[in-house]
Design a protein around this motif. Structure first.
Motif, PDB file in Angstrom:
ATOM      1  N   ALA A  22       6.195   4.129  -3.559  1.00 54.03           N
ATOM      2  CA  ALA A  22       5.032   3.535  -2.893  1.00 54.03           C
ATOM      3  C   ALA A  22       4.894   2.067  -3.265  1.00 54.03           C
ATOM      4  O   ALA A  22       4.617   1.207  -2.410  1.00 54.03           O
ATOM      5  CB  ALA A  22       3.774   4.313  -3.268  1.00 54.03           C
ATOM      6  N   ALA A  23       5.104   1.753  -4.543  1.00 55.41           N
ATOM      7  CA  ALA A  23       4.996   0.357  -4.977  1.00 55.41           C
ATOM      8  C   ALA A  23       6.081  -0.507  -4.330  1.00 55.41           C
ATOM      9  O   ALA A  23       5.827  -1.641  -3.909  1.00 55.41           O
ATOM     10  CB  ALA A  23       5.094   0.287  -6.505  1.00 55.41           C
ATOM     11  N   GLU A  24       7.283   0.037  -4.237  1.00 51.21           N
ATOM     12  CA  GLU A  24       8.386  -0.717  -3.619  1.00 51.21           C
ATOM     13  C   GLU A  24       8.122  -0.991  -2.147  1.00 51.21           C
ATOM     14  O   GLU A  24       8.422  -2.069  -1.628  1.00 51.21           O
ATOM     15  CB  GLU A  24       9.693   0.051  -3.787  1.00 51.21           C
ATOM     16  N   LEU A  25       7.553  -0.014  -1.456  1.00 51.22           N
ATOM     17  CA  LEU A  25       7.315  -0.133  -0.017  1.00 51.22           C
ATOM     18  C   LEU A  25       5.965  -0.761   0.310  1.00 51.22           C
ATOM     19  O   LEU A  25       5.662  -0.982   1.488  1.00 51.22           O
ATOM     20  CB  LEU A  25       7.417   1.242   0.637  1.00 51.22           C
ATOM     21  N   ALA A  26       5.157  -1.023  -0.699  1.00 53.35           N
ATOM     22  CA  ALA A  26       3.825  -1.606  -0.527  1.00 53.35           C
ATOM     23  C   ALA A  26       2.926  -0.712   0.325  1.00 53.35           C
ATOM     24  O   ALA A  26       2.207  -1.177   1.216  1.00 53.35           O
ATOM     25  CB  ALA A  26       3.926  -3.006   0.083  1.00 53.35           C
ATOM     26  N   ILE A  27       2.996   0.583   0.087  1.00 51.50           N
ATOM     27  CA  ILE A  27       2.118   1.547   0.730  1.00 51.50           C
ATOM     28  C   ILE A  27       1.532   2.440  -0.356  1.00 51.50           C
ATOM     29  O   ILE A  27       1.898   2.336  -1.524  1.00 51.50           O
ATOM     30  CB  ILE A  27       2.856   2.397   1.786  1.00 51.50           C
ATOM     31  N   THR A  28       0.621   3.324   0.016  1.00 52.14           N
ATOM     32  CA  THR A  28       0.016   4.207  -0.986  1.00 52.14           C
ATOM     33  C   THR A  28       0.930   5.393  -1.275  1.00 52.14           C
ATOM     34  O   THR A  28       1.795   5.743  -0.470  1.00 52.14           O
ATOM     35  CB  THR A  28      -1.336   4.733  -0.477  1.00 52.14           C
ATOM     36  N   GLN A  29       0.675   6.021  -2.440  1.00 51.80           N
ATOM     37  CA  GLN A  29       1.446   7.223  -2.781  1.00 51.80           C
ATOM     38  C   GLN A  29       1.170   8.327  -1.774  1.00 51.80           C
ATOM     39  O   GLN A  29       2.062   9.113  -1.447  1.00 51.80           O
ATOM     40  CB  GLN A  29       1.103   7.680  -4.198  1.00 51.80           C
ATOM     41  N   GLN A  30      -0.051   8.385  -1.284  1.00 50.36           N
ATOM     42  CA  GLN A  30      -0.392   9.386  -0.276  1.00 50.36           C
ATOM     43  C   GLN A  30       0.422   9.185   0.991  1.00 50.36           C
ATOM     44  O   GLN A  30       0.886  10.153   1.610  1.00 50.36           O
ATOM     45  CB  GLN A  30      -1.886   9.316   0.041  1.00 50.36           C
TER      46      GLN A  30
END
Length: 311
Positions: A22-30
């Motif tokens: 999620a951090a790599e893709l700049a999105i949430t874990q959800q």
């Protein structure tokens, strides 16, 4: 298959944890979890086993991973093939042996770092349609045929006036001449089976015939330049026109003669065409190169049809 879900799967497989993906893709874990779940539904298999320590690939996940990477690489290549500045400059020339092809060889020698795709379209309408659709970036043509002006969004610039020469066999009546005037060609049969009605080169030769009373025959099938040269070499009654910068090689035994035509010298006008909104950076480089190497146009003692663009 949605590429975002495939990209998320690869990121999670590499990271081993949904939170890091999620951090790599700049999105949430959800969002990562939702994408993975959607991909698993599409494939009908489980791709990960979830544990307190992270996410591990199942056997199906391990089998899918290399193909997922291939999918992303193919997508990247597809985007790069059309991204301005990263794809080859696509240029249309009439034939591989033409003066236009020679101009492009000169451009390639001067700018070897620019990747080129050289193609050969048939007529000016086909070329203009390809320019407007973005299938090509530039085209060499004689413009503009009477009654068929270029569309407003197509730009052109004259880049080369190519003198015509008379090509004869060794037994032709003019074979021994160092030069011939246009008037001397009256009554001689000039055979050009490659002339196709409706093309810009057909319009050029129609005007040449009308202006000087020449006899140009386009009868018979066009078997290509080798067959044309064989026929001209063996037939004393026939000659043909050839561009002064057309590159042809024939057997030494043919005894063919290339004879300059004068008073006036008919020149075939080559122009570069492009779409005014084409942003490819190499197109500007090509135009600058051609402007720097262009010869004079409409020189004294030369002839072109009235409809040829004068610049």
């Amino acid at each position: 298959m949605d590429l975002d879900t495939v990209r998320t799967f690869v990121a999670a497989a590499d990271a081993g944890r949904f939170q890091e993906a999620a951090a790599e893709l700049a999105i949430t874990q959800q969002a990562v979890s939702k994408r993975i779940a959607a991909l698993e539904r599409d494939l009908g298999v489980r791709l990960f086993t979830r544990t307190p320590r992270g996410a591990g690939l199942t056997i199906d996940g391990q089998a899918f991973l290399p193909h997922a990477r291939d999918l992303l690489r193919v997508a990247e290549r597809a985007v790069a093939s059309v991204r301005t500045g990263s794809r080859p400059l696509r240029v249309d020339v009439l034939t591989s042996r033409s003066a236009q092809s020679g101009l492009m060889r000169g451009f390639h020698r001067a700018h070897p770092g620019i990747e080129l795709d050289v193609m050969m379209l048939f007529d000016v309408e086909t070329a203009v349609a390809a320019l407007r659709s973005g299938a090509i970036d530039a085209s060499f043509r004689a413009v503009a045929v009477p009654g068929r002006p270029l569309p407003d969004d197509i730009e052109s610039v004259r880049v080369l006036d190519e003198p015509l020469q008379l090509l004869t066999g060794p037994a032709h009546a003019l074979a021994g001449a160092r030069a011939v005037t246009v008037a001397q060609l009256t009554g001689h049969r000039i055979w050009m089976p490659g002339i196709v009605p409706g093309t810009e080169w057909a319009a050029y030769y129609e005007d040449l015939v009308a202006a000087f009373g020449l006899t140009i025959e386009a009868t018979g099938p066009n078997f290509g330049s080798d067959a044309l040269l064989d026929t001209i070499a063996d037939t004393p009654a026939l000659a043909t026109f050839m561009g002064g910068q057309t590159r042809l090689v024939w057997p030494a035994g043919h005894g063919l003669r290339r004879i300059p035509v004068t008073d006036p010298t008919p020149v075939y006008p080559h122009s570069l065409l492009w779409h005014r909104d084409n942003p490819h950076p190499a197109l500007a480089t090509l135009r600058a190169h051609l402007a720097a190497t262009a010869t004079g146009h409409d020189d004294a003692g030369t002839w072109t049809p009235d409809w040829v663009v004068p610049r």
